[in-house]
Design a protein around this motif. Sequence first.
Motif, short mmCIF file in Angstrom:
data_model
loop_
_atom_site.label_atom_id
_atom_site.label_comp_id
_atom_site.label_asym_id
_atom_site.label_seq_id
_atom_site.Cartn_x
_atom_site.Cartn_y
_atom_site.Cartn_z
N ARG A 57 -23.08 -35.25 -11.67
CA ARG A 57 -22.75 -34.41 -12.63
C ARG A 57 -23.25 -34.98 -14.12
N ALA A 58 -24.01 -34.24 -14.74
CA ALA A 58 -24.97 -34.72 -15.82
C ALA A 58 -25.07 -33.55 -16.75
N LEU A 59 -25.56 -33.90 -17.98
CA LEU A 59 -25.77 -33.01 -19.20
C LEU A 59 -27.30 -33.48 -19.50
N LEU A 60 -28.31 -32.45 -20.03
CA LEU A 60 -29.33 -32.85 -20.73
C LEU A 60 -29.13 -32.35 -22.27
N CYS A 61 -29.20 -33.45 -23.02
CA CYS A 61 -28.75 -32.92 -24.48
C CYS A 61 -29.88 -33.13 -25.53
N THR A 62 -30.06 -31.91 -26.22
CA THR A 62 -31.05 -31.94 -27.37
C THR A 62 -30.25 -31.60 -28.62
N VAL A 63 -30.94 -31.56 -29.45
CA VAL A 63 -30.38 -31.24 -30.92
C VAL A 63 -29.60 -29.94 -30.93
N GLY A 64 -28.31 -29.96 -30.95
CA GLY A 64 -27.42 -28.64 -31.02
C GLY A 64 -27.16 -27.89 -29.64
N THR A 65 -27.84 -28.59 -28.51
CA THR A 65 -27.60 -27.89 -27.30
C THR A 65 -27.38 -28.95 -26.11
N GLU A 66 -26.46 -28.49 -25.26
CA GLU A 66 -26.15 -29.35 -24.01
C GLU A 66 -26.23 -28.47 -22.81
N LEU A 67 -27.36 -28.76 -21.88
CA LEU A 67 -27.67 -28.14 -20.74
C LEU A 67 -27.05 -28.69 -19.52
N PRO A 68 -25.97 -28.21 -18.79
CA PRO A 68 -25.41 -28.97 -17.60
C PRO A 68 -26.36 -28.93 -16.42
N VAL A 69 -26.59 -30.21 -15.99
CA VAL A 69 -27.40 -29.97 -14.51
C VAL A 69 -26.65 -29.60 -13.48
N LEU A 70 -27.06 -28.37 -13.05
CA LEU A 70 -26.18 -27.72 -12.02
C LEU A 70 -26.55 -28.34 -10.53
N ASP A 71 -27.72 -28.90 -10.34
CA ASP A 71 -27.92 -29.53 -9.07
C ASP A 71 -28.97 -30.56 -9.51
N CYS A 72 -29.14 -31.49 -8.65
CA CYS A 72 -30.37 -32.63 -9.02
C CYS A 72 -30.86 -32.90 -7.56
N ILE A 73 -32.07 -32.66 -7.02
CA ILE A 73 -32.74 -33.02 -5.67
C ILE A 73 -33.97 -33.57 -6.00
N VAL A 74 -34.32 -34.26 -4.74
CA VAL A 74 -35.74 -34.90 -4.79
C VAL A 74 -36.77 -33.60 -4.47
N GLY A 75 -37.81 -34.04 -5.41
CA GLY A 75 -39.00 -32.97 -5.12
C GLY A 75 -40.42 -33.88 -4.88
#
Length: 294
Positions: A57-75
């Motif tokens: 479970r993780a977040l991608l964080c930029t200035v003023g924004t947090e985007l939850p990682v809904l899934d993470c897979i090998v590509g």
Amino acid sequence: MTLPSADTRVEYPAGLTRTTASVLHVQPQSGGLVAVLLDTTPVHPVDAGWPDQGPDRALLCTVGTELPVLDCIVGATDGSALYLGRDIPVPKGMPGWAFVVVHLVQGAALDAGTGLAEGQTVEVVVDAGYRQRLSAGHTACHLASMALNRALADRWRKEVRADSLGNPDFDGTAIDVSLISENGSVDTYRLGKSLRRKGFDTEGLAEQLAEIESTMNTALAEWVASAASVRVDRDGPLLSDRRYWVCELPAHSARIPCGGTHVSSLVELGAVRVALSTTDVEGTSVLTMETVVG
């Protein structure tokens, strides 16, 4: 938008849960999702080839924004298209292909002003508590597999490959499905004709499960009490580089190929116990090993 030409650098084998990364590629997917590729990541992805441990479970964080990682897979990509999970048409490490960690987020990642763009810097933050519980489950799973190998060693009538402790590798030979959960795991083994042809004696196994289970739990208690150190060795920093779980047990150094995450010492487990059972699945006997931490 340009697809990356090199594998993702992965930081989760070292236990990291936070890093700063550069966005390499952002691509819309079906279902309103967006695939985000980074140059480096601490987020453990699920690998369709052997999906025993699920994604962090993780977040991608930029200035003023947090985007939850809904899934993470090998590509993987050959530079012309991005393939995800089971759609990857080539084996890992294929020359001319880049194997990448794909972070899937909601479509808002493309919103003007607040979205992600190539070259942008993001902070990647993994849920450390959830990671710790998955890591405990994965380490315990490997420890239990070695205890199982040792407890079943006298049932082999032919020579088979040995595990790193020198016991016949029942786990590696008979494993059907392995699923890592928070502070535990479930492993199933098919006890069919193929295994018997390799020399494994299944006669009377079901009647001896309680004794085998007790033997395993005694070994697990001794190993955990040793507070042995655990680490992940790797051939390199990239996603497709080989990685190995290593546990420095008192008498031997145990080593198992593994792409997952782990605790740094058996002392973090507190206690590990297993429960064994057998069932019949379409005429084939199946052994199930449930492993619990704590």
